[in-house]
Design an enzyme around this catalytic site. Sequence first.
Site, PDB file in Angstrom:
ATOM      1  N   PRO A  21       0.822  -1.219   0.000  1.00 50.83           N
ATOM      2  CG  PRO A  21      -0.760  -1.579   1.643  1.00 50.83           C
ATOM      3  CD  PRO A  21       0.569  -2.053   1.157  1.00 50.83           C
ATOM      4  CD  GLU A  22       3.786   2.433  -4.050  1.00 46.88           C
ATOM      5  OE1 GLU A  22       3.929   3.544  -4.608  1.00 46.88           O
ATOM      6  OE2 GLU A  22       4.209   1.377  -4.535  1.00 46.88           O
TER       7      GLU A  22
END
Length: 286
Positions: free
Chosen positions: A2-3
């Site tokens: 997850p960015e």
Amino acid sequence: MPELPEVETIKEDLRELVVGSAVERAEVFDPALVEQPSAAEFARRLDGVRITGARRRAKHLIVELDSGDALVFQLKIGGQLLLVPPVEEPRTAVMCILHLDGGGRLFLRDQTGFTRARLLDAGELEVRLSALGPEPLEEGFAVEYLRGALESRRAQIKPLILDQKVVAGVGNIYADEILFDARLHPRRKANTLSEAEWRTLYEAIRENLAAGVEHRGTTVRLYRDVLNRPGEHQNYLRVFEKHGEPCPEGCEGEVVQEKVGGRPTHFCPGCQRLSGGEQEQRLTFA
Ligand SMILES: [Zn+2]
């Protein structure tokens, strides 16, 4: 992994689906999840609190509580926050469950086990977030800032845009896409970029992250939203993990994978040239 776009999507889901609920009970199955305070104290301080808000800072997911505490998650490589029971139940990879009023349950699942959680008061939260660089989709992030922060650095450009102190929220997937878009070789030294290249890089950062948000994140492997649905942005990736495929720009080159700054990096050597003109001389003689 997850960015910014993935954490942003989860945050929006929490606002829609979870904010306003009370936590009746917190169960921690993997004490390694809890960095601060102790796992027992963490569960005790979550009992009976109401969830009043959700926000994101860089890749941190921040759940605001009426106790004044903030529940902060770093989902790292494979963390998922799910309102629906994970298919592997019973409890494989479930690190924590928040039992909500009304019978809902929020599962923190991570098959890689690297997700970390903290329960912080306002002062602790401020300290925790203080070193982060600007949010790239907000007003304060300007091309002048980016150039000013990096133009004297001799380091390679890819590790610099992954540095959360420089710009918040970029990770390995979006970094590769950003540099392809900007036609910058990931090993270019920051101090060799031209004025026009800083502008192009700046725009590529904003455009790629905004597109990721619009498409509700990128699911290469583990990312899911709160209702366990994959994102859509993987359908728009051009170079990330496309090594061996023809260049999407049709330059007749092939996307390659090499390690840059210790991270697997994907780029087109035809479109993203390390050498050429003035930059080549400055690199050669640096
Ligand atoms: Zn190419």
